[in-house]
Scaffold this active site. Structure first.
Site, PDB file in Angstrom:
ATOM      1  N   ARG A  57       0.854  -1.576   0.582  1.00 13.54           N
ATOM      2  CA  ARG A  57      -0.011   0.004   0.107  1.00 13.54           C
ATOM      3  C   ARG A  57       0.844   1.148   0.174  1.00 13.54           C
ATOM      4  O   ARG A  57       0.057   2.170  -0.592  1.00 13.54           O
ATOM      5  CB  ARG A  57      -1.122  -0.088   1.240  1.00 13.54           C
ATOM      6  CG  ARG A  57      -2.083  -0.977   0.980  1.00 13.54           C
ATOM      7  CD  ARG A  57      -3.000  -1.217   2.184  1.00 13.54           C
ATOM      8  NE  ARG A  57      -3.372   0.122   2.428  1.00 13.54           N
ATOM      9  CZ  ARG A  57      -3.799   0.812   3.501  1.00 13.54           C
ATOM     10  NH1 ARG A  57      -3.320   0.353   4.656  1.00 13.54           N
ATOM     11  NH2 ARG A  57      -4.806   1.848   3.641  1.00 13.54           N
ATOM     12  N   LYS A 189       1.986 -27.713   9.444  1.00 13.96           N
ATOM     13  CA  LYS A 189       3.243 -28.524   9.890  1.00 13.96           C
ATOM     14  C   LYS A 189       3.744 -30.132   9.863  1.00 13.96           C
ATOM     15  O   LYS A 189       2.293 -31.060  10.395  1.00 13.96           O
ATOM     16  CB  LYS A 189       2.590 -28.350  11.895  1.00 13.96           C
ATOM     17  CG  LYS A 189       3.131 -26.581  12.442  1.00 13.96           C
ATOM     18  CD  LYS A 189       2.915 -26.299  13.509  1.00 13.96           C
ATOM     19  CE  LYS A 189       2.477 -24.663  14.187  1.00 13.96           C
ATOM     20  NZ  LYS A 189       3.879 -24.255  14.486  1.00 13.96           N
ATOM     21  N   HIS A 247      -6.766 -22.816  15.780  1.00  5.16           N
ATOM     22  CA  HIS A 247      -5.006 -23.494  15.600  1.00  5.16           C
ATOM     23  C   HIS A 247      -5.842 -25.365  16.921  1.00  5.16           C
ATOM     24  O   HIS A 247      -5.717 -26.354  16.496  1.00  5.16           O
ATOM     25  CB  HIS A 247      -3.715 -23.194  16.310  1.00  5.16           C
ATOM     26  CG  HIS A 247      -3.552 -22.521  15.519  1.00  5.16           C
ATOM     27  ND1 HIS A 247      -3.760 -22.302  14.434  1.00  5.16           N
ATOM     28  CD2 HIS A 247      -2.925 -21.298  15.685  1.00  5.16           C
ATOM     29  CE1 HIS A 247      -3.411 -21.395  13.473  1.00  5.16           C
ATOM     30  NE2 HIS A 247      -2.975 -20.168  14.214  1.00  5.16           N
TER      31      HIS A 247
HETATM   32  C1  BG6 Z   1      -0.991 -17.297  14.898  1.00  2.25           C
HETATM   33  C2  BG6 Z   1      -1.449 -15.681  15.907  1.00  2.25           C
HETATM   34  O1  BG6 Z   1      -1.782 -17.830  13.904  1.00  2.25           O
HETATM   35  O2  BG6 Z   1      -0.153 -18.624  15.780  1.00  2.25           O
HETATM   36  C3  BG6 Z   1       0.134 -16.214  17.063  1.00  2.25           C
HETATM   37  O3  BG6 Z   1      -1.691 -15.947  15.596  1.00  2.25           O
HETATM   38  C4  BG6 Z   1       0.773 -17.332  17.606  1.00  2.25           C
HETATM   39  O4  BG6 Z   1      -0.625 -15.381  18.069  1.00  2.25           O
HETATM   40  C5  BG6 Z   1       1.155 -18.352  15.998  1.00  2.25           C
HETATM   41  O5  BG6 Z   1       1.781 -16.710  18.393  1.00  2.25           O
HETATM   42  C6  BG6 Z   1       2.339 -19.372  16.813  1.00  2.25           C
HETATM   43  O6  BG6 Z   1       1.773 -19.891  15.923  1.00  2.25           O
HETATM   44  P1  BG6 Z   1       3.436 -21.028  15.604  1.00  2.25           P
HETATM   45  O7  BG6 Z   1       3.780 -22.119  15.052  1.00  2.25           O
HETATM   46  O8  BG6 Z   1       4.492 -20.415  16.054  1.00  2.25           O
HETATM   47  O9  BG6 Z   1       2.995 -22.283  16.957  1.00  2.25           O
END
Ligand code: BG6
Length: 495
Positions: A57, A189, A247
């Site tokens: 942007r 993952k 997640h």
């Molecule tokens: C993201 C979140 O989706 O996942 C973050 O927005 C978090 O807040 C992250 O830190 C964690 O991902 P990972 O792969 O580091 O466990």
């Protein structure tokens, strides 16, 4: 050819494509999306010409853009890549400016894409979701969407069921469900994907994978970091929406789902959907007992003193939770009565994610000492190490009768697999190019996840649920949801 490329010489190649990253000079793009494309390209899998377009942007100063990106290309995976490899990739990157979505602002993009009518266009929306609708509409108005186009959506996809449906309505003005890729990087993952293999390629576990044999399932995703530079986003989300809605629920689905008839996108997603629909909603009464929300105060992280959440975000009246623990149930035949305990938080004791399948005690203890026999546990460690452990009772050698203790049978991924582990984004981006939606959420899954999450947010409000304060660098207040005899099984012995 690099070592990486040699190792992967037989990698599948794909139909030619353009990938356009909106928010292309943003944090996620710089840290994850572009390095992931770099790695796949290095592996010889993409063999890309000039078809990665970052939309910014701001004024596109290519030099500053490269300066921001290079450190993330250089050191990803603790492996330093050569100047030559990096420069080769940078030459393939195109940076275009579009201050805001309008037919006029997208002229340059349009002319660029129109040079390659044979390529599939992949639009990666790495912007706040408020921009998804306007970008989609503009792409449509520019005639840049056809049946070969795909769109990748980064979370957060709304902040409630209604807002998530609104976003979907905007996207579906131009894209059909088979063109939409809602990304949840946890599904990319390696260890998370291995859950499918562990469950469905081994007879041993599947037979015991039910309420008759399993006492509880625990999922922990602990982070040692605070909110870093994302204060304004995070303060509007909190741990529940930032981590659980996506997640942790996806992990829960992979643990709890029935075997799909085949590893095909809709078969897998149908089974995950059934789990989400079977999740027991919480209410005003049960949230008080079965959930806890917390917020970190000052403390220590890796022996350094760290600020409180309120100091981090410089907003001293924030009620946003940085920790949440929930006990829930999957109300179906397989899981009747088995608690699924979830917890996640920022500024916890360490970065530590694992799934624990806690089996029931043996039915009858035949041993004379009657000393407690520990339950078997299957521990799936997602990070920082990738490892599977089966905790089993073992006889302590010696003539003094039967004495026993729990010992772990370990499979350390890095012992068995020496290759570099691709980052989650690499796998997911390749799946988009390939057109495989298995690891992406379908709209009905998202709706079911939101419906359950809303049972918590509305009940928290109704019950006027307050944050429990926890010191940074601790495990957080997860014990508040435990009943007598329950504990968080965090396996730290022998490390
Ligand atoms: C993201 C979140 O989706 O996942 C973050 O927005 C978090 O807040 C992250 O830190 C964690 O991902 P990972 O792969 O580091 O466990």
């Amino acid at each position: 050819m690099t070592v990486q490329a040699k190792n992967n010489a037989n990698q599948e190649r794909f139909k030619s494509f353009n990938i356009v990253v909106f928010g292309g000079d943003g944090d996620l793009s710089i840290r994850k999306i572009l390095p992931a494309i770099f790695h796949r390209d290095l592996d010889g899998q993409l063999d890309i010409p000039n078809n990665v377009i970052a939309i910014s942007r701001k004024e596109p100063n290519i030099k500053t853009f490269h300066q921001k990106l290079i450190p993330f290309l250089q050191e990803s995976d603790h492996h330093k890549y050569s100047q030559e490899e990096i420069e080769k990739f940078l030459k393939k990157l195109v940076l275009l400016k579009a201050e805001s979505p309008s037919v006029q602002a997208y002229q340059e993009l349009k002319s660029f894409l129109n040079q390659y009518p044979e390529r599939q266009n992949i639009y990666y929306f790495s912007t706040p979701s408020s921009a998804f609708g306007p970008i989609t509409q503009t792409l449509k108005d520019c005639g840049l969407v056809n049946q070969n186009s795909k769109v990748v959506l980064e979370k957060p996809l709304g902040h409630s069921l209604a807002s998530s449906n609104e976003i979907n309505a905007e996207i579906t003005q131009a894209f059909e469900e088979h063109q939409i890729y809602r990304i949840d990087h946890y599904l990319g993952k390696e260890t998370v994907q291995n859950l499918m293999v562990l469950r469905f390629a081994n007879n041993l576990f599947e037979r015991a994978w039910n309420a008759e044999n399993i006492e509880s399932v625990q999922i922990t995703v602990a982070e040692s970091l605070g909110v870093e530079k994302r204060a304004s986003y995070y303060d509007q989300s909190g741990a529940l929406l930032d981590m659980v809605q996506n997640h942790l629920l996806q992990l829960l689905c992979l643990v709890a789902m029935e075997p799909p008839v085949a590893l095909e996108a809709d078969e897998v997603r149908n089974e995950k959907l059934k789990v989400l629909k079977a999740l027991r909603p919480l209410n005003k009464k049960s949230v008080l007992k079965d959930t806890v929300k917390g917020q970190y105060t000052r403390g220590f992280s890796e022996s350094a003193q760290v600020k409180s959440y309120l100091e981090d975000i410089e907003k001293y009246d924030s009620k946003t939770e940085t920790f949440v623990a929930i006990k829930t149930y999957v109300d179906n035949w397989r899981w009747k009565g088995v608690p699924f305990m979830l917890r996640t938080g920022k500024r916890m004791i360490k970065r530590y994610s694992e799934i624990v399948i806690n089996f029931r005690e043996v039915k009858h203890n035949i041993f004379p000492s009657k000393e407690k026999l520990n339950n078997n546990k299957l521990i799936i460690r997602l990070q920082p190490e990738e490892r599977i452990e089966l905790i089993q009772m073992t006889k302590i050698p010696g003539p003094g009768g039967y004495r026993y203790k729990p010992i772990a049978l370990k499979l350390d991924y890095t012992d068995s697999f020496k290759e570099r582990f691709p980052d989650a984004y690499e796998r997911l981006i390749v799946d988009v190019i390939r057109g495989n939606q298995t690891l992406f959420m379908r709209q009905d899954e998202l709706q079911a996840a939101w419906t359950w999450i809303e049972s918590i947010t509305t009940s928290w409000k109704a019950a006027n649920m307050q944050n429990v304060l926890y010191e940074a660098g601790t495990w957080g207040p997860g014990d508040d949801i435990l009943e007598e005899g329950e504990s968080w099984i965090t396996k730290t012995w022998g490390e």
